[in-house]
Enzyme design. Structure first.
Site: not given
Ligand code: GLA
Length: 731
Positions: A366, A443, A476, A478, A480, A548
């Site tokens: 990740d 963030r 994955k 993302d 955020n 999450d």
């Molecule tokens: C988000 C994703 C998590 C993880 C974090 C990493 O919150 O939902 O699963 O990948 O970012 O920063």
């Protein structure tokens, strides 16, 4: 033919599955909605509808008493009779927004191609039929093409709108809903169900009754959002899983969206669904056109269950384009929850070794592998591996993981940029923001201006390089944070209102290019969990991380809400350590709840209790044993986590020859009656047998049900039954 036009009555009729949608062209040229509901037979008289003069309702003197103020319509505009929430708003060259769309022509086509630049539904000539109805404002010559598609097996239609400036002056499109559904007052009260929440509390089922007035749903966050999913249901009051009328409306879009629900003075119910008009201003120079995203409307005359099945099947067959949509997914373990940014090669390989020994099939690295990222303050945008942290290259790490017998996956957050990154230092103007005004951060990060092709190209090249150099089987994706100061320095001032939608088009372009370039990579969408769980993303990616929040009790609600619109095969679900430290939940149950989705792990296997680790192999075996039912089968919600202390659902094989029933107890009650659960979707004539050899008839299972003995909170049961075939029966 499933789409017909009766020229005598100027009547359009779309018949699909158990659904009929019909409208006609009034002498004035307006499209009047006649019916949207349970499939009709001949429908003699369908073209007739009541018209009555209402005080204060304006009308065209050529048609006394005929007022758009209270008549259901397919495309509504403001300023010339209808005071309801409009489908479209066009600001004309003269500054007014009066628009009168008049029917001009139509065509019926076989097949369905994707809307320009957007994700959407598709179907070959034999699978889909489409109708395009063209209307035009006689004064401004702005043209509106209302597009419909049906897939004859499904009780649903797909709708979008194309607006073209056929005039000689530029106009500004200020609103363009993909769907307008106008329902006649009908026979009783109606309710609306939305799926709202927040980060870690996504898609909570919320039911409200409807009175006169307007309700707004949606997101102005630049993303479809955790806060309100782009999916709404209107139903008859008291509708249940198996009774009542339901209209489910889904927007195939990942950006800001708006759902407007209006009940007017005469109880006409209008639902508009489309891009949010907030911050949306699209300039159409003469000859230019705008294509809206698609919306899908599904109908059930027999409750939510049938509507959900329509969405699940339609999405899987005609919207989700990834070759992974119908493949079992490798069981993954993700290092985020147990390591966050604190990892090195040794820790990763240790986790991978334990994972491989317990039946897990893929290791996902990740956040934190790139740039100098040891926390969330830097490096987004610098997609180069941190060889110091990884003690080598990604390709070498991937080789070592593969040598342990695991596939390898990687995390990206392609749309984001850290102010502390080389990319930001080189291209400060590539960040969304208003020059001279401080940017808000979330963030500690900002958002790249994906409305600019060169920005999308740069990220494409960076990702393409990483994905080509190392053996990577999973990504994955993302996102955020949400979008603020959505201002592109590359757009001229009169086009700044296009930024948000152009951003989404840039995102889709990147997703399309990468998924086409790497068709064998399994992509999973994510946005702080389930903040962008929508059909736009599902067109490119076969699965999305649900939330999450991996606490079992909360997950039951999140997965329950998600299941109304989206198929279980798309729900990213993992077994994790107790996310909510204040409540311990059975490890076995965490596994059973994750089995309802794509299945995987997010925990430190070396740190968890030995009795928990001891269950992992068995859980992985269960996944292989049952996953075909989850992935390809029919999904039934038996109870609601909002109403019942026993949460239950079924995954039934298409031919009803096998099923898995999952039951989780969330609130144990002493000395209470033993609850019975009535099952659904079985063959009443069939004899079923569970893995312990108990047999029961399909009709008994559905009419009387089975008793559920559970003693503890968070305890769960799996029942697996197969049909017993008569000897000599080849089935
Ligand atoms: C988000 C994703 C998590 C993880 C974090 C990493 O919150 O939902 O699963 O990948 O970012 O920063």
């Amino acid at each position: 033919m499933a789409i017909t036009y009766d020229s005598g009555h100027r009547l359009f009729r779309l018949d699909a599955g158990d659904f009929t949608h019909a409208f006609c062209v009034h002498a004035s040229g307006a499209l009047i909605s006649l019916y949207s509901g349970s499939r009709l037979g001949e429908g003699e008289g369908l073209w007739e509808y009541p018209v009555r003069a209402i005080s204060f309702s304006p009308f065209d003197p050529a048609f006394p008493g005929f007022s758009l103020d209270d008549l259901p319509q397919e495309l509504s505009t403001h300023g010339a009779g209808d005071f309801g929430a409009s489908s479209v708003v066009v600001r004309n060259g003269g500054g007014d927004t009066v628009t009168v769309p008049v029917y001009r022509s139509h065509r019926i086509l076989s097949g369905k191609s994707l809307p320009e630049g957007l994700p959407g539904t598709f179907g070959s000539e034999g699978e889909a039929e489409s109708l395009e109805v063209v209307l035009e404002d006689p004064l401004t010559k702005v043209e509106f093409t209302v597009c419909y598609t049906i897939f004859p097996r499904y009780s649903a239609l797909v709708r979008s709108l194309r607006v073209r400036n056929g005039g000689e002056e530029p106009v500004i499109l200020e609103k363009a809903a993909s769907l307008t559904l106008d329902l006649w007052p009908g026979t009783g009260e109606r309710e609306v169900i939305s799926f709202s929440g927040s980060h870690c509390r996504e898609r909570n089922f919320a039911r409200e009754s409807l009175g006169q007035g307007v309700r707004l749903y949606g997101s102005d966050r630049g993303m479809s959002s955790h806060q309100c999913n782009p999916f709404l249901m209107v139903c008859s009051a008291g509708a249940t899983e198996i009774s009542g009328e339901v209209w489910g409306a889904m927007l195939v879009y990942s950006g800001s969206w708006r759902g407007e629900l209006e009940v007017d003075q005469l109880s006409r119910l209008r639902l508009n669904l489309g891009i949010s008009p907030q911050e949306f201003r699209w300039r159409l120079a003469p000859g230019e056109h705008f294509q809206t995203p698609e919306a899908i409307l599904a109908y059930s005359g027999g409750g939510f269950d049938a509507m959900s099945q329509t969405f699940h099947d339609l999405l899987r067959e005609h919207l989700m384009a990834s070759p992974w949509t119908k493949r079992p997914r490798p069981i993954l373990i993700n290092n985020w929850e147990c390591m966050q940014f604190d990892f090195n090669q040794e820790k990763l390989l240790k986790l991978a070794r334990t994972a491989a020994a317990n039946g897990i099939e893929m290791m996902v690295l990740d956040d934190g592998w790139f740039g100098k990222r040891d926390n969330d303050h830097c490096s987004l945008g610098d997609w180069r591996e941190n060889t110091r942290k990884l003690s080598g290259t990604l390709a070498q790490l991937s080789q070592k993981i593969h040598a342990l017998g695991l596939k390898f996956g990687l995390w990206f957050e392609p749309e984001m940029i850290s102010p502390d990154s080389d990319l930001c230092r080189q291209h400060p103007d590539w960040v969304l923001g208003v020059p001279g005004r401080a940017r808000t951060e979330s963030r500690w990060q900002c958002v790249l201006d994906f409305s600019r092709p060169e920005v999308v190209e740069n990220i494409y090249l960076q990702m393409e390089k990483i994905l080509s150099l190392a053996q990577i089987e999973y990504v994955k994706w993302d996102a955020n944070r949400h979008l603020t100061e959505a201002f592109s320095q590359a757009l001229p001032s009169e086009r700044r209102g296009e930024t948000l939608h152009r951003y989404v088009l840039g995102l889709y372009q990147l997703q399309r290019r990468l998924t086409e370039r790497f068709p064998e990579i399994l992509f999973e969408g994510c946005s702080g969990g389930g903040g962008r769980f929508d059909a736009g993303i599902l067109h490119y990616f076969p699965q999305i991380w649900c939330s999450d929040n991996t606490d079992v009790y909360d997950r039951l609600k999140i997965q329950y809400g998600t299941s109304f619109a989206y198929p279980p095969s798309a729900m990213g679900a993992h077994v994790a350590s107790c996310w909510d430290k204040t409540r311990y939940t059975d490890f076995d149950t965490r596994g059973n709840v994750a089995l309802a989705g794509t299945f995987g792990y997010e925990l430190d296997l070396d740190e968890c209790l030995p009795e928990e680790r001891g269950q992992v192999k068995g859980q992985c075996q269960r996944y292989h044993q049952f996953h075909h039912l989850v992935e390809e089968g029919v999904y039934h919600r038996l109870t609601s986590p909002w109403e019942s202390p026993l949460v239950a659902w079924m995954n039934v094989a298409r031919d009803a020859s096998e099923f898995l029933l999952t039951v989780v107890q969330t609130d144990r009650r002493y000395n209470a009656r033993v609850p019975w659960l009535r099952l659904r979707g079985l063959n009443p004539q069939a004899l079923y047998q569970d893995d312990q050899g108990h047999s029961m008839g399909g009709d008994l299972l559905m009419k009387r049900g089975i008793p559920i003995f559970l003693e503890r909170d968070s305890q769960s049961l799996l029942f697996h039954f197969r049909e017993v075939k008569e000897e000599g029966d080849q089935g």
